[in-house]
Design a protein around this motif. Structure first.
Motif, PDB file in Angstrom:
ATOM      1  N   ASP A  29       4.126 -30.560  -8.893  1.00 43.68           N
ATOM      2  CA  ASP A  29       5.338 -30.977  -9.588  1.00 43.68           C
ATOM      3  C   ASP A  29       5.037 -31.881 -10.788  1.00 43.68           C
ATOM      4  O   ASP A  29       5.508 -31.636 -11.899  1.00 43.68           O
ATOM      5  CB  ASP A  29       6.275 -31.704  -8.618  1.00 43.68           C
ATOM      6  N   GLY A 122       8.593 -36.390 -10.558  1.00 43.29           N
ATOM      7  CA  GLY A 122       8.642 -34.951 -10.351  1.00 43.29           C
ATOM      8  C   GLY A 122       9.315 -34.425  -9.106  1.00 43.29           C
ATOM      9  O   GLY A 122       9.044 -33.284  -8.725  1.00 43.29           O
ATOM     10  N   ASN A 124      11.728 -32.396  -6.813  1.00 47.02           N
ATOM     11  CA  ASN A 124      12.429 -31.153  -7.144  1.00 47.02           C
ATOM     12  C   ASN A 124      13.666 -30.975  -6.268  1.00 47.02           C
ATOM     13  O   ASN A 124      13.915 -31.771  -5.354  1.00 47.02           O
ATOM     14  CB  ASN A 124      11.488 -29.958  -7.014  1.00 47.02           C
ATOM     15  N   PHE A 147      13.630 -32.428 -12.689  1.00 49.71           N
ATOM     16  CA  PHE A 147      13.656 -31.181 -11.922  1.00 49.71           C
ATOM     17  C   PHE A 147      14.888 -31.123 -11.019  1.00 49.71           C
ATOM     18  O   PHE A 147      15.431 -30.043 -10.771  1.00 49.71           O
ATOM     19  CB  PHE A 147      12.388 -31.035 -11.079  1.00 49.71           C
ATOM     20  N   LYS A 154      11.053 -25.785  -5.696  1.00 50.53           N
ATOM     21  CA  LYS A 154       9.591 -25.769  -5.596  1.00 50.53           C
ATOM     22  C   LYS A 154       9.027 -24.401  -6.000  1.00 50.53           C
ATOM     23  O   LYS A 154       8.028 -24.328  -6.731  1.00 50.53           O
ATOM     24  CB  LYS A 154       9.166 -26.098  -4.163  1.00 50.53           C
ATOM     25  N   ILE A 157       9.076 -24.063  -9.716  1.00 52.04           N
ATOM     26  CA  ILE A 157       8.043 -24.902 -10.322  1.00 52.04           C
ATOM     27  C   ILE A 157       6.675 -24.233 -10.205  1.00 52.04           C
ATOM     28  O   ILE A 157       5.881 -24.239 -11.153  1.00 52.04           O
ATOM     29  CB  ILE A 157       8.048 -26.303  -9.668  1.00 52.04           C
TER      30      ILE A 157
END
Length: 264
Positions: A29, A122, A124, A147, A154, A157
């Motif tokens: 991430d 980061g 998510n 995010f 995830k 990403i």
């Protein structure tokens, strides 16, 4: 909204900050986030801040340093002791909040020293489905989670990381080593070292996603279900390796790897 459209909007949003500090662990991430920030602002306007403590393995620190060199971005490394924070070692259900409040306070201060007013991290969208008390600290300190804001999961990403040929695109998920210890059981330096060493032994045997949950003197190993048969085949080697680390009993969790399994 399609993944690429989300990504484009996220990049445009980052451009509005002018300069940012990224909480950088070297994981999937934070590596994608750092890459997007460099694209949006140029590496001269991006600072990577890596925080290390007793729950952050040395292998992760080395990888984070190498990635920043690869990106050509400035990195600051902050060391602090989780176990010296009041209430952390007692391992209450607010443990993550206590740690994140200290950690992001340090990151904010480091950003300010560089004249940067915006800190990004980061987490998510999938993280919002689990018990994450640390997110409360993130919000209280004004740290932004792009995010989550732009609803990137995830899987998205990972796909974006692969599309951008980032070396972390297939990297296993990592979480603080303290998450391997049940709430209410005291966290000690010895337990963290034992868990770190045991997980490294399993990585060295070629397992891709590993958690060694510590239940007193018993290790409960979580692996991807596709790797369980191999673990059974290597049971003698695994038992010997983890006994050397300090565990008396070694078990394999038949439910397999699952994030946040200690939150049950």
């Amino acid at each position: 909204m399609k993944t690429n459209k989300k990504c484009e909007k996220l990049i445009q949003n980052i451009k509005g900050y002018g300069a940012v500090a990224v909480a950088f662990s070297g994981g999937v991430d934070s590596t994608l986030l750092l890459d997007l920030c460099i694209e949006a602002l140029g590496k001269e306007n991006v600072l990577a801040v890596t925080v290390t403590n007793e729950s952050f393995p040395k292998r992760e620190i080395s990888e984070a340093v190498e990635l920043c060199k690869k990106f050509g971005v400035k990195q600051e490394i902050i060391e602090f002791s989780q176990l010296e924070i009041d209430g952390f070692a007692e391992n209450t259900r607010d443990r993550c909040y206590i740690c994140k409040k200290k950690m992001f306070s340090l990151i904010n201060a480091e950003a300010q020293k560089s004249g940067i007013n915006t800190v990004l991290e980061g987490s998510n969208l999938d993280d919002t489905n689990d018990y994450r008390p640390g997110m409360r600290a993130v919000s209280e300190l004004g740290v932004k989670s792009p995010f989550i804001e732009f609803e990137l999961t995830k899987d998205e990403i990972k796909r974006l990381s692969a599309d951008r040929r980032l070396p972390t695109s297939s990297k296993p998920s990592f979480a603080c080593l303290s998450t391997r210890i049940p709430y209410g059981e005291k966290i000690t330096p010895q337990k963290l070292r034992t868990i770190d060493l045991a997980e490294q032994k399993l990585f060295d045997l070629g397992f891709s996603q590993v958690r060694v949950r510590c239940h007193g003197n018993m290790a409960r190993i979580e692996l991807e279900k596709s790797e369980m048969l191999r673990a059974v085949e290597l049971k003698d080697i695994i038992c010997q390796s983890l006994e050397v680390c300090g565990f008396d009993y070694i078990s394999l969790d038949l439910a397999g790897y699952k994030t946040g399994s200690m939150n049950k």
